[in-house]
Scaffold this motif. Structure first.
Motif, short mmCIF file in Angstrom:
data_model
loop_
_atom_site.label_atom_id
_atom_site.label_comp_id
_atom_site.label_asym_id
_atom_site.label_seq_id
_atom_site.Cartn_x
_atom_site.Cartn_y
_atom_site.Cartn_z
N THR A 149 -34.60 26.08 -20.04
CA THR A 149 -35.82 26.94 -19.80
C THR A 149 -35.65 28.34 -19.52
O THR A 149 -36.71 28.87 -20.59
CB THR A 149 -35.92 26.24 -18.55
OG1 THR A 149 -35.50 24.55 -18.20
CG2 THR A 149 -37.84 26.52 -18.08
N THR A 178 -25.59 34.41 -14.78
CA THR A 178 -24.58 34.18 -15.73
C THR A 178 -25.49 33.83 -17.34
O THR A 178 -25.55 33.49 -17.52
CB THR A 178 -24.18 33.04 -14.93
OG1 THR A 178 -23.79 32.64 -13.58
CG2 THR A 178 -22.46 32.86 -16.34
N LYS A 225 -22.10 25.12 -20.40
CA LYS A 225 -22.59 24.50 -19.86
C LYS A 225 -23.51 23.95 -20.92
O LYS A 225 -23.18 22.99 -21.58
CB LYS A 225 -23.21 26.16 -18.99
CG LYS A 225 -22.58 26.57 -18.28
CD LYS A 225 -23.76 27.53 -18.12
CE LYS A 225 -23.03 28.32 -16.53
NZ LYS A 225 -23.70 27.80 -15.88
P1 NAP Z 1 -30.50 25.66 -15.70
O1 NAP Z 1 -30.08 25.43 -17.02
O2 NAP Z 1 -30.51 24.26 -14.81
O3 NAP Z 1 -30.65 26.89 -15.58
C1 NAP Z 1 -30.55 27.23 -14.22
C2 NAP Z 1 -30.86 29.31 -13.95
O4 NAP Z 1 -30.75 29.89 -13.07
C3 NAP Z 1 -29.51 29.31 -14.42
O5 NAP Z 1 -29.19 30.78 -15.16
C4 NAP Z 1 -28.80 30.45 -13.30
O6 NAP Z 1 -27.49 30.32 -13.05
C5 NAP Z 1 -30.35 30.45 -12.66
N1 NAP Z 1 -29.99 30.49 -11.26
C6 NAP Z 1 -30.12 29.75 -10.25
N2 NAP Z 1 -30.17 29.91 -8.70
C7 NAP Z 1 -30.28 31.40 -8.74
C8 NAP Z 1 -30.46 32.46 -8.07
N3 NAP Z 1 -30.18 32.13 -6.68
N4 NAP Z 1 -30.30 34.04 -8.74
C9 NAP Z 1 -30.10 34.30 -9.83
N5 NAP Z 1 -30.04 33.31 -10.99
C10 NAP Z 1 -30.56 31.49 -10.37
O7 NAP Z 1 -32.09 25.06 -15.49
P2 NAP Z 1 -32.96 24.57 -17.13
O8 NAP Z 1 -32.98 25.58 -17.48
O9 NAP Z 1 -34.27 24.51 -15.86
O10 NAP Z 1 -32.29 23.55 -17.78
C11 NAP Z 1 -31.93 22.87 -16.57
C12 NAP Z 1 -32.22 20.69 -18.23
O11 NAP Z 1 -32.74 21.22 -18.72
C13 NAP Z 1 -30.76 21.58 -19.36
O12 NAP Z 1 -29.43 22.02 -18.92
C14 NAP Z 1 -31.44 20.51 -20.06
O13 NAP Z 1 -30.23 19.31 -19.59
C15 NAP Z 1 -32.84 20.64 -19.74
N6 NAP Z 1 -34.22 21.44 -20.40
C16 NAP Z 1 -34.11 20.80 -22.06
C17 NAP Z 1 -34.78 21.06 -22.47
C18 NAP Z 1 -34.63 21.15 -24.07
O14 NAP Z 1 -34.84 21.65 -24.82
N7 NAP Z 1 -34.80 19.59 -23.87
C19 NAP Z 1 -35.34 22.31 -22.60
C20 NAP Z 1 -35.42 22.75 -21.19
C21 NAP Z 1 -34.52 22.24 -20.19
P3 NAP Z 1 -25.90 30.35 -12.80
O15 NAP Z 1 -25.86 29.95 -14.44
O16 NAP Z 1 -25.19 31.32 -12.39
O17 NAP Z 1 -26.44 28.87 -12.20
#
Ligand code: NAP
Length: 500
Positions: free
Chosen positions: A183, A204, A290
């Protein structure tokens, strides 16, 4: 000889997203249409209804990211945008006559098994009963916002990507994006061009695999697929087969995994020439560990003159911006949290009680677990679709949802035929299945030493470590030995299973 059906099961499906729609269409096609779909949101689509942030695109090709029963020939792009996918879900709901079954704005607060069936309560107090409950409540549903010191004092706007608010307005602003997952990468690419300054706070770094995400789908292909459903069926089958290669890459440490990992590293090297930025963007874990991030624009966006990558830890939010561990104050107008979800919150915060008053919190004291993604000991006549271990990252979600729904349909048939009143998976079968999952997780890339949202608090990996063939075999024919079956002949009593 066809079985004589003597009663129609009453079914409540909770959730009108990918899983709920797949279940409803499958049940309807099998002749079971006494169901209601309770949806918390103001529209169908699930994750595609809730997520509306700028740049939202599905990084799975649309000819795969669609229901097997509703192929769409004319996706405008190879990787469709969020709004187009949301429209597709609404169209499927209309096309298959589900609209009359859906109750929107209906959050389920309670679902209680009363010994024979389920009593389900909606937030407005409405009480419904059902013989079966299908929990299609999704995985990435509850947004996670870190509790940063001083956040309440911030005088600008704050938004989480999963609850986007268009009224905020980001053009011409100083924007902070917190997070570097799928995202974060999409929203950085989308907001950077019109921002005065975009600062991404990345705790990260992530490997970002290049792909031409903006590529259009050929109109000629759309015409061919529309003209020939048979050809479209073949294209879908080939897409499923090809996705098996990706599953293989995730599940086994072969040369194919290494080749894809090399491609991820090359994506970074080829696109980011500045050495110190490249170092800051280089993760210290294997690509694919990841959830793999895919983008054709991110590295360009973060290298733009108005963009900055900050890897120092956020220490606090001040009224005017964000302070990092190096003591620097970053002036910010809008904070965008792309910080992900509480990903293992299946069905929460619902008061879900199974046999003998067992709550889901008690049943899952050691983390979410289900038999083959769908059945939970202690919860008769309740099935999850895309429940625990649902195969994010290895198998098409739609394929798995439809397969699970067909599996459940077999129990509906047996109920309708008067053969069973209640069906509940055994503790032993569930434990056996979870042991097999844990063992199969060993060689997966998810288990190679990174911290990802795939891990539960109990340090298990909440993913699906089997290939499509194994999955299909597991969810084709229910094995009676794995279930406690309450039959009418025994006045609803639960017959003991014979398996160990
Ligand atoms: P995510 O992969 O869980 O990423 C969360 C991000 O926030 C990570 O970079 C994390 O860092 C950071 N974060 C969390 N707590 C934090 C803090 N206290 N301080 C600083 N940074 C912090 O979430 P997401 O990007 O929303 O994606 C979630 C899932 O949704 C994806 O893995 C995927 O399965 C799905 N998704 C899919 C699509 C698609 O195109 N199909 C698009 C968007 C989402 P750390 O890495 O250090 O924890």
């Amino acid at each position: 000889m066809a079985t004589k059906l003597i009663r129609a099961p009453k079914i409540i499906i909770i959730g009108a997203g990918v899983a709920g729609i797949a279940a409803a269409v499958t049940f309807k096609k099998a002749g079971f249409d006494d169901f209601v779909i309770l949806e918390k949101g103001a529209d169908v689509g699930g994750v595609w209804f809730w997520n509306r942030y700028p740049g939202l695109t599905c990084d799975v090709p649309s000819q795969l990211y669609q229901f097997g029963f509703a192929p769409k020939p004319d996706w405008s792009r190879v990787w469709a945008t969020g709004p187009e996918i949301q429209r597709y879900h609404a169209e499927v709901v209309d096309k298959f006559g589900l609209r009359e079954h859906v109750r929107l704005n209906s959050e389920v607060t309670d679902a209680v098994f009363d010994g024979r069936g389920w009593v389900v309560t909606v937030a407005d107090g409405t009480e419904l009963t059902a013989d079966f409950v299908i929990a299609a409540t999704g995985v990435l549903h509850h947004p996670f916002t870190p509790d940063l010191p001083g956040l309440d004092s911030f005088e600008g706007s704050v938004v989480h990507t999963a609850r986007w608010d268009d009224s905020i307005g980001t053009a011409g602003k100083r924007i902070a994006v917190v997070g570097s997952g799928s995202t974060g990468v999409q929203v950085v690419s989308a907001l950077q061009p019109d921002a005065v300054k975009l600062t991404q706070f990345a705790r990260t770094p992530q490997w970002v695999l290049w792909a031409p995400m903006g590529a259009g789908q050929s109109p000629v292909l759309a015409k061919l697929l529309a003209a020939s459903p048979e050809l479209h069926g073949r294209v879908y089958a080939v897409s499923l087969w090809a996705s098996g290669i990706l599953a293989d890459v995730a599940l086994r440490p072969t040369w194919r995994r290494r080749a894809l990992q090399r491609l991820a590293k090359l994506s970074l090297r080829a696109q980011v020439r500045n050495k110190s930025l490249r170092e800051a963007l280089t993760p210290d874990y294997q690509p694919l560990c990841k959830r793999q991030v895919i983008s054709g624009t991110y590295y360009q966006a973060i290298q733009a003159d108005n963009a900055e990558l900050v890897t120092d830890k956020i220490t606090e939010v001040t009224p005017t911006g964000i302070r990092t561990a190096d003591g620097r104050d970053h002036d910010i107008d809008v904070i965008v949290f792309a910080t992900g979800f509480h990903p293992h919150n299946y069905m929460r915060p619902m008061n879900l009680r199974g046999r003998d008053g067992l709550t889901i919190d008690e049943a899952w004291a050691k983390g979410p677990r289900a038999y083959r993604m769908t059945a939970i000991p202690g919860f008769p006549n309740l099935f999850t679709v895309l429940g625990p271990n649902s195969p994010t990252g290895s198998i098409s979600l739609q394929y798995s949802a439809e397969l699970t729904a067909r599996y459940i349909t077999q129990w509906l048939h047996r109920y309708a035929a008067g053969e069973v009143d209640t069906v509940e998976v055994t503790e032993q079968a569930t434990a056996r299945f979870n042991d097999a999952v844990a063992e199969a997780m060993g060689p997966t890339v998810w288990n190679t030493g990174c911290n990802s949202w795939y891990f539960t608090d109990q340090n298990t990996i909440d993913l699906w470590p089997f290939d499509r063939k194994t999955t299909t075999a597991m969810l084709t024919e229910p094995d009676d030995r794995d279930f406690l079956i309450g039959s009418p002949a025994r006045c609803g009593a639960v017959a003991e299973s014979t398996t160990v």
